[in-house]
Write an enzyme that holds these catalytic residues in place. Structure first.
Site, PDB file in Angstrom:
ATOM      1  CB  CYS A   4      -0.926  -0.028   1.219  1.00 54.31           C
ATOM      2  SG  CYS A   4      -2.159   1.291   1.246  1.00 54.31           S
ATOM      3  CB  CYS A  33      -2.437   6.962   5.998  1.00 53.80           C
ATOM      4  SG  CYS A  33      -1.574   7.395   4.486  1.00 53.80           S
ATOM      5  CB  CYS A  83       5.834   5.121   4.547  1.00 45.99           C
ATOM      6  SG  CYS A  83       6.700   6.686   4.448  1.00 45.99           S
TER       7      CYS A  83
HETATM    8 FE1  SF4 Z   1      -1.429   2.757   2.930  1.00 49.34          FE
HETATM    9 FE2  SF4 Z   1      -1.007   5.177   4.018  1.00 49.34          FE
HETATM   10 FE3  SF4 Z   1      -1.149   3.042   5.588  1.00 49.34          FE
HETATM   11 FE4  SF4 Z   1       0.966   3.370   3.924  1.00 49.34          FE
HETATM   12  S1  SF4 Z   1       0.448   4.664   5.676  1.00 49.34           S
HETATM   13  S2  SF4 Z   1      -0.203   1.461   4.350  1.00 49.34           S
HETATM   14  S3  SF4 Z   1      -0.054   4.389   2.182  1.00 49.34           S
HETATM   15  S4  SF4 Z   1      -2.844   3.828   4.299  1.00 49.34           S
END
Ligand code: SF4
Length: 233
Positions: free
Chosen positions: A120, A203, A229
């Site tokens: 993701c 997020c 991330c």
């Molecule tokens: Fe998805 Fe944002 Fe979570 Fe990363 S931080 S897994 S981009 S929802």
């Protein structure tokens, strides 16, 4: 006119500046970046606060400030971005992933962030940023050494091997108290969630409030081994 530099020249610049600017102020580091790279320099902001964007706008009025809209942000984060664009002397640029959340759900199934957060993040953060940074030789971040053990060695200017760019972290040596003092002195915009128990804002599905004694990033991907991330790894 900004010089066109090879990857080797950029790497060498990053290494020497990292040594020379280790003790420099955040404003001096950003002034060096603006003078050295001109329009091929940008600031990235998660809109947790606008401290680095504010500093950069003092060093380089009209500087490009890049925000990555994953489609999963808190409304407060989008509101902070809009306020930054409205009141600060910056050129706000919003990057978006190739697929909307609905398109990603259709392709990979819903809530990919719960099942495969690395994928993701790769689709919604890493790839769009990689594409968005192609116009630049150098980018600035708000990374700080005191945020987490994984960030303790952050140089003020370093070499981003993955993207072959100079990576500037002007507040790497700052503490949270330094950030708070700058925000108070300059009336800098901050994300309202910071007043609501969140110490680091990402997020919505992958961010929770931090508990007493936890480090600032403990609320990100809580309960998982994941701590970054992929933007800074
Ligand atoms: Fe998805 Fe944002 Fe979570 Fe990363 S931080 S897994 S981009 S929802």
């Amino acid at each position: 006119m900004t010089a066109v530099r090879t990857g080797e020249e950029l790497r060498s610049l990053a290494e020497s500046a990292g040594r020379d600017l280790e003790e420099a102020s955040a404003l001096d580091i950003l002034t060096w970046a603006a003078d050295t790279f001109g329009p091929r320099f940008c600031v990235t902001s998660s809109m947790e606060d606008a401290v680095v964007a504010h500093l950069a706008s003092r060093a380089f009025p009209g500087v490009d400030v890049v925000f990555l809209d994953t489609g999963y942000h808190f409304p407060e984060t989008i509101g902070t971005r809009d306020a930054v664009g409205a009141v600060m002397d910056v050129n706000l640029i919003t990057l978006t992933p190739r697929r909307s959340v609905a398109e990603q759900d259709a392709e990979h199934g819903p809530r990919l962030h719960d099942r495969d957060p690395d994928l993701c993040c790769a689709l919604r953060k890493v790839k769009p940023l990689e594409e968005g940074l192609t116009a630049y030789d150098a980018w600035a971040t708000g990374l700080r050494r005191d945020e987490s053990p994984t960030r303790a060695g952050t140089p003020v200017v370093g070499w981003d091997e993955k993207r072959q760019k100079v990576k500037v972290s002007p507040i790497a040596r700052w503490t949270q108290a330094d950030v708070d003092a700058y925000v108070a002195e300059h009336g800098v915009l901050t994300n309202p969630l910071l007043m609501d128990g969140y110490a680091s804002v990402g997020c919505a599905p992958c961010t929770r409030r931090v508990l007493e004694g936890e480090d600032a990033r403990a609320g990100r991907w809580a309960g998982r081994a994941k701590t970054e991330c992929g933007l800074h790894g």
